[in-house]
Design an enzyme around this catalytic site. Structure first.
Site, PDB file in Angstrom:
ATOM      1  CG  HIS A  39      62.635  16.324  33.851  1.00 11.07           C
ATOM      2  ND1 HIS A  39      62.392  17.255  34.829  1.00 11.07           N
ATOM      3  CD2 HIS A  39      63.378  15.344  34.442  1.00 11.07           C
ATOM      4  CE1 HIS A  39      62.929  16.862  35.958  1.00 11.07           C
ATOM      5  NE2 HIS A  39      63.556  15.702  35.749  1.00 11.07           N
ATOM      6  N   GLY A  41      61.236  19.996  34.878  1.00 12.66           N
ATOM      7  CA  GLY A  41      61.693  20.323  36.238  1.00 12.66           C
ATOM      8  C   GLY A  41      63.048  21.025  36.180  1.00 12.66           C
ATOM      9  CG  HIS A  42      66.545  18.989  34.823  1.00  4.13           C
ATOM     10  ND1 HIS A  42      66.062  17.824  34.282  1.00  4.13           N
ATOM     11  CD2 HIS A  42      67.332  18.627  35.860  1.00  4.13           C
ATOM     12  CE1 HIS A  42      66.549  16.792  34.946  1.00  4.13           C
ATOM     13  NE2 HIS A  42      67.317  17.253  35.921  1.00  4.13           N
ATOM     14  N   GLY A 154      66.080  21.439  42.761  1.00  4.00           N
ATOM     15  CA  GLY A 154      64.653  21.145  42.832  1.00  4.00           C
ATOM     16  C   GLY A 154      64.239  20.690  44.223  1.00  4.00           C
ATOM     17  CE  LYS A 156      62.418  14.247  41.426  1.00  6.64           C
ATOM     18  NZ  LYS A 156      63.091  13.081  42.039  1.00  6.64           N
ATOM     19  CG  ASP A 157      66.032  15.281  44.049  1.00  5.60           C
ATOM     20  OD1 ASP A 157      65.798  14.080  44.180  1.00  5.60           O
ATOM     21  OD2 ASP A 157      66.046  15.844  42.943  1.00  5.60           O
ATOM     22  CD  GLN A 160      70.387  16.649  45.125  1.00  5.76           C
ATOM     23  OE1 GLN A 160      70.909  15.579  44.864  1.00  5.76           O
ATOM     24  NE2 GLN A 160      69.837  17.400  44.189  1.00  5.76           N
ATOM     25  CB  SER A 193      66.123  11.602  34.775  1.00  6.78           C
ATOM     26  OG  SER A 193      66.393  12.978  34.602  1.00  6.78           O
TER      27      SER A 193
HETATM   28  O1  PAF Z   1      69.967  16.362  41.593  1.00  7.00           O
HETATM   29  C1  PAF Z   1      70.856  16.018  40.790  1.00  7.00           C
HETATM   30  O2  PAF Z   1      70.656  15.951  39.570  1.00  7.00           O
HETATM   31  C2  PAF Z   1      72.238  15.656  41.316  1.00  7.00           C
HETATM   32  O3  PAF Z   1      72.157  15.002  42.543  1.00  7.00           O
HETATM   33  C3  PAF Z   1      73.189  16.854  41.391  1.00  7.00           C
HETATM   34  C4  PAF Z   1      72.698  17.914  42.360  1.00  7.00           C
HETATM   35  C5  PAF Z   1      73.341  17.469  40.002  1.00  7.00           C
HETATM   36  C6  PAF Z   1      74.566  16.397  41.874  1.00  7.00           C
HETATM   37  O4  PAF Z   1      75.105  15.437  41.025  1.00  7.00           O
END
Ligand code: PAF
Length: 294
Positions: A39, A41-42, A154, A156-157, A160, A193
């Site tokens: 989307h 964001g990516h 991103g 958003k995460d 992560q 997603s």
């Molecule tokens: O954020 C994501 O889409 C996933 O966690 C990533 C960083 C691609 C790892 O699988």
């Protein structure tokens, strides 16, 4: 930007060969790791990478190691050809979409794992045990395959992003981690997603997640205590028909509970709508000295 058709490469050796040729020609490399079903964001991640004038590698891999046994691995949307076309249109130089067998030849359960302790166990990590081990492991592996100079994720995460930053630092990986601001729908819902899982009535409720964070941000800037803001945030989500998982005010640098003097904060929330779990966050800078105590 190349006008050539972007092919899907699934072999690690071919990726290494292409990247080595770019490096030999003195070019730098950026990696945009994704799980596909792309989307805006990516695409913002890819645009940020392209703006650096580097070769851009995007990866699409629905990583089984980061899904819990009762999560949506089997149903996770897989839209490779649609994604490929978008990446081609935006000027990605290489698309790596490996099979699970090439990433985990002995199966995900038998693979060496990477764990960032502490940061991985709170918030989303508490609700999704093992999730960040899966993320750190696959991202480290992708870094070793592509050997990028830069890698884009991103905001958003946000948890992560911090886990990957810590992993990169702890393992002395020569990769600069770049966080890219969240892209939102016009009503404020963060692009994800998983938004595609929402029914029409659930989609109407979903922006309440972002709105609750905005109200929390205002309250913190007015000097309200973190505990009070967290409680009001949960209540706001419940009142809007969402089931809060967590609503937390944390220090942005390390997700620790904030001290009174901390000014760079982040409010993070996760909530379930129907059967879909959504996350979002809002960075908040509050004035230090006149805050009420937390
Ligand atoms: O954020 C994501 O889409 C996933 O966690 C990533 C960083 C691609 C790892 O699988």
């Amino acid at each position: 930007m190349s006008s050539e058709r972007l092919s899907v490469i699934d072999e690690i050796a071919v990726v290494r060969q292409r990247v080595r040729a770019w490096r030999t020609a003195g070019q730098r490399i950026a990696l945009v790791p994704t799980m596909g079903n792309l989307h805006d964001g990516h695409l913002a991640l890819v645009r940020a990478a392209r703006a650096e004038g580097v070769r851009v590698v995007a990866s699409i891999f629905v990583n089984p190691l980061q899904f819990g046994p009762r999560e949506d691995l089997a149903n996770y949307p897989r839209t490779l050809e649609q994604d490929r076309k978008q990446l081609e249109g935006i000027g990605v130089d290489l698309l790596f979409a490996p099979s699970a067998e090439s990433i985990y030849p002995r199966g995900p359960g038998e693979h060496t794992r990477i764990e960032v302790p502490g940061l991985s166990d709170i918030l989303c990590g508490a609700s999704r045990p093992g999730h960040f081990i899966g993320v750190a492991t696959v991202v480290c592996k992708l870094f070793n395959i592509v050997q990028p100079d830069l890698a884009y994720f991103g905001e958003k995460d946000f948890q992560q992003l911090l886990v990957i930053g810590r992993m990169t630092e702890d393992l002395s990986l020569p990769v600069e981690i770049v966080g890219v601001p969240t892209v939102r729908e016009p009503d404020g819902l963060a692009m994800s997603s998983r938004n595609g899982y929402l029914t029409a009535p659930e989609r109407v409720l979903a922006p309440a997640l972002h709105h609750s964070l905005e109200r929390a941000g205002e309250a913190l800037r007015e000097g309200r205590a973190a505990a009070e803001v967290e409680q009001s945030g949960r209540a706001a989500l419940e009142a809007a028909g969402l089931r809060p998982d967590y609503f937390a005010v944390r220090r942005a640098a390390d997700l620790a509970r904030p001290e009174r003097a901390d000014q760079d904060l982040i409010v993070l929330a996760a909530a379930v709508i129907g059967t879909t779990r959504l996350i979002d966050n809002l960075r908040v800078r509050r004035g230090g000295l006149h805050d009420r105590s937390d």
